[in-house]
Design a protein around this motif. Structure first.
Motif, PDB file in Angstrom:
ATOM      1  N   SER A 153       0.834  -1.203   0.000  1.00  0.00           N
ATOM      2  CA  SER A 153       0.000   0.000   0.000  1.00  0.00           C
ATOM      3  C   SER A 153       0.866   1.250   0.000  1.00  0.00           C
ATOM      4  O   SER A 153       1.870   1.326   0.704  1.00  0.00           O
ATOM      5  CB  SER A 153      -0.934  -0.001   1.212  1.00  0.00           C
ATOM      6  OG  SER A 153      -0.206  -0.033   2.419  1.00  0.00           O
ATOM      7  N   GLN A 154       0.465   2.224  -0.813  1.00  0.00           N
ATOM      8  CA  GLN A 154       1.097   3.544  -0.825  1.00  0.00           C
ATOM      9  C   GLN A 154       0.021   4.560  -0.458  1.00  0.00           C
ATOM     10  O   GLN A 154      -0.811   4.947  -1.273  1.00  0.00           O
ATOM     11  CB  GLN A 154       1.710   3.881  -2.183  1.00  0.00           C
ATOM     12  CG  GLN A 154       2.484   5.182  -2.172  1.00  0.00           C
ATOM     13  CD  GLN A 154       3.090   5.537  -3.524  1.00  0.00           C
ATOM     14  OE1 GLN A 154       2.749   4.930  -4.547  1.00  0.00           O
ATOM     15  NE2 GLN A 154       3.997   6.504  -3.543  1.00  0.00           N
ATOM     16  N   MET A 155       0.042   5.008   0.773  1.00  0.00           N
ATOM     17  CA  MET A 155      -1.057   5.815   1.288  1.00  0.00           C
ATOM     18  C   MET A 155      -1.118   7.196   0.636  1.00  0.00           C
ATOM     19  O   MET A 155      -2.198   7.774   0.498  1.00  0.00           O
ATOM     20  CB  MET A 155      -0.946   5.943   2.808  1.00  0.00           C
ATOM     21  CG  MET A 155       0.290   6.652   3.315  1.00  0.00           C
ATOM     22  SD  MET A 155       0.384   6.584   5.134  1.00  0.00           S
ATOM     23  CE  MET A 155       1.800   7.644   5.426  1.00  0.00           C
ATOM     24  N   THR A 156       0.020   7.738   0.251  1.00  0.00           N
ATOM     25  CA  THR A 156       0.035   9.089  -0.303  1.00  0.00           C
ATOM     26  C   THR A 156      -0.559   9.164  -1.704  1.00  0.00           C
ATOM     27  O   THR A 156      -0.915  10.253  -2.167  1.00  0.00           O
ATOM     28  CB  THR A 156       1.476   9.618  -0.346  1.00  0.00           C
ATOM     29  OG1 THR A 156       2.297   8.660  -1.025  1.00  0.00           O
ATOM     30  CG2 THR A 156       2.003   9.853   1.051  1.00  0.00           C
ATOM     31  N   ARG A 157      -0.674   8.016  -2.388  1.00  0.00           N
ATOM     32  CA  ARG A 157      -1.219   8.005  -3.749  1.00  0.00           C
ATOM     33  C   ARG A 157      -2.487   7.159  -3.879  1.00  0.00           C
ATOM     34  O   ARG A 157      -2.986   6.964  -4.983  1.00  0.00           O
ATOM     35  CB  ARG A 157      -0.151   7.504  -4.734  1.00  0.00           C
ATOM     36  CG  ARG A 157       1.081   8.376  -4.823  1.00  0.00           C
ATOM     37  CD  ARG A 157       0.781   9.776  -5.339  1.00  0.00           C
ATOM     38  NE  ARG A 157       0.297   9.758  -6.701  1.00  0.00           N
ATOM     39  CZ  ARG A 157       1.078   9.860  -7.782  1.00  0.00           C
ATOM     40  NH1 ARG A 157       2.393   9.996  -7.640  1.00  0.00           N
ATOM     41  NH2 ARG A 157       0.570   9.846  -8.986  1.00  0.00           N
TER      42      ARG A 157
END
Length: 551
Positions: free
Chosen positions: A299-303
């Motif tokens: 998971s990439q929370m900023t995107r």
């Protein structure tokens, strides 16, 4: 002349003896007997088996000085640590075929010390005491010509720093101290650091050192240190591969999304890179290894995206953009057909079909969801709510929020991580704001809690059900906030699930965060978020019977 011939079989072959006597016309029986006796004596002394003697001892080859760990029943050797600013003498080389490296992150810090066990030959004359042996070992490091000031940041704080004078250890007093640091004036090339109940360590110094950061290991307990290795910036979650031979770390603050490390030897294998368009925002949080598909999800929370890689090669496969905002924890069903994603800011949980790699639907939670776990029958999803003291129970067929179990109504305990104990049929939840680990029954009844260290993060149950391991970040920095090193290292707590008591704890470094146990239950790994480290420990067997039963 009369000749008497005698033959004898000797180890070297057949040997003939020719004995001659000059005859004077008289052959005395006594002369013959004397000759036979002399020959017999020669044969016996020549054929006798030599006495065997063991070779002389070549001396002691290992310096054994520490007291034995209780469960190991074997002696320890002193541990030597390299200073923070010292270049390691043995660097970890990545294996061939790494993924292309990104541009260096401006946030990166220099690698810190390397830890290794001292196993050098002891002196020809063994010192009379462990103290003398430590003193001898310290004197092998050349001293500086002039004194210089070195700052130490050591845990536990109740420690002694000693140097050597002949066979004697001399305690050195600090010139000054403030908060978590103390300054010493030294010429020595190495110092011995010790504390009650801990294994002493020898730390080598150089004239370039300005700050030494270290921790001591306990003499006894269920965790035995294997080693540590530097990681990329801000290592977050930790996950073992299914075969237990390697593990993966998501790097929250780095351009390198994911790193893989081998256990034996402890070294980096490869880096996993996302497409260039996603690297600048970092924000890589949690991982999931999808059963039966050889895929690792990140998971990439900023995107608001979930990245998918080939677990074995590091190849980037695809990215799934989700409707939720700030995605964090990933949880897969047992058959791997569905993945659920907790989304922090949108307060939703997203469901993804793994075959089509598309989002199917999302559920609304009662607050900020983070950790998740399934009910034993797989029909419900339980989510830890960080913005309260609640645990949401969601019906996976209808998406309905069935209940919210509040541990402390009206109080924000920051429920962060949740795991299920199949042996006791209950859940364990870390409450980050409370410094506790809560127990919840399958039917939603609160069973109690354990007091652990400040800011508990991740927890994991050992495969045999005997212990619960908890990473605790430690106190935030009261002056500059939690994204800066505090004034105390974090800790790893060990809860004995058979006795129901906290069994032990060890020091981590700056903010231990991610944590996982190898599938065979032999190793514990955790990340130090602000030290940028991965630490590996061996788990000793529980002295009590392990749990039985469960599903």
């Amino acid at each position: 002349m009369n000749k008497f011939r005698f033959r004898a079989a000797l180890p070297g072959g057949r040997l003939k003896f020719l004995l001659a006597t000059e005859s004077s016309g008289c052959h005395s029986f006594g002369v013959k007997l004397l000759i036979r006796i002399l020959v017999l004596f020669f044969l016996l002394t020549s054929c006798a088996t030599p006495e065997l003697h063991p070779p002389e001892s070549s001396g002691i080859t290992e310096a054994v000085v520490s007291e034995p760990r209780e469960e190991e029943r074997k002696e320890e050797v002193p541990v030597e640590q390299k200073a923070v600013s010292e270049t390691p003498t043995e660097t970890v080389e990545p294996t061939p075929e790494p993924a292309p490296a990104p541009a260096p992150s401006p946030k990166k810090e220099p690698a810190v010390r390397e830890v290794k066990i001292v196993q050098e030959s002891a002196p020809a004359v063994f010192p009379a005491s462990p103290s003398a042996l430590y003193a001898h070992r310290l004197q092998t490091y050349p001293a500086e010509e002039t004194e210089r000031e070195v700052t130490f940041r050591i845990f536990p704080r109740e420690y002694l720093i000693q140097t050597a004078d002949g066979d004697t250890l001399l305690e050195i007093k600090a010139v000054s101290s403030e908060k978590d640091r103390a300054v010493y004036s030294l010429r020595a090339g190495a110092v011995l650091i010790s504390a009650q109940g801990y294994i002493p360590q020898i730390i080598s110094l150089s004239k370039h050192d300005s700050l030494i950061e270290a921790k001591l290991e306990r003499r006894s307990g269920p965790l035995i240190r294997v080693g540590e290795i530097s990681t990329d910036y801000q290592p977050k979650s930790v996950r073992f591969a299914p075969d237990g031979k390697s593990l993966f770390i998501a790097n929250l603050g780095d351009f390198t999304a994911l790193s893989q490390f081998s256990l034996n030897p402890l070294s980096q294998i490869r880096s996993f890179q996302v497409p260039q368009e996603y690297r600048g925002d970092s924000g890589f949080v949690e991982t999931l290894i999808l059963p039966g598909r050889e895929e690792i999800w990140l998971s990439q929370m900023t995107r608001n995206i979930i990245h998918i890689f080939d677990m074995n090669t590091g190849e980037y496969l695809e990215g799934i953009t989700v409707s939720g905002i700030w995605p964090k924890v990933l949880l897969a069903t047992e058959d791997g057909s569905r993945v659920y994603v907790s989304c922090w800011d949108s307060e939703t949980i997203v469901e993804i079909d793994t075959e089509s790699r598309h989002e199917i639907r999302s559920f609304k939670s009662s607050g900020t969801p983070r950790g998740m776990a399934f009910s034993p029958d797989g029909e419900n999803l339980l989510a830890a709510i960080f913005s309260s003291s609640g645990i949401d129970k969601i019906d996976l067929e209808t998406g309905e929020l069935l209940a919210t179990y509040e541990a402390s109504p009206g109080r924000i305990t920051a429920m962060r991580h949740i795991v299920y104990d199949r042996y006791r049929r209950e859940y364990y939840i870390t409450a980050m704001a409370a410094g506790q680990v809560y127990r919840l029954s399958e039917d939603g009844k609160w069973l109690g809690w354990w007091e652990v260290g400040e800011k508990p993060n991740t927890c994991a149950v050992s495969p045999d059900g005997s212990r619960l391991f908890v990473s605790c970040r430690g106190p935030n920095n009261p002056d500059t906030g939690y994204l800066h090193k505090g004034y105390e290292f974090g800790k790893i707590f060990v809860i004995n699930l058979i006795s129901g008591e906290v069994e032990s704890w060890i020091w981590g470094q700056d903010q231990p965060t991610g944590l996982d146990i190898s599938p065979d239950g032999q190793y514990l790994a955790f990340s130090d978020f602000l030290s940028h480290k991965l630490e590996l420990y061996r788990i000793t067997r529980s002295s009590q019977p392990v749990a039985r039963g469960g599903q």
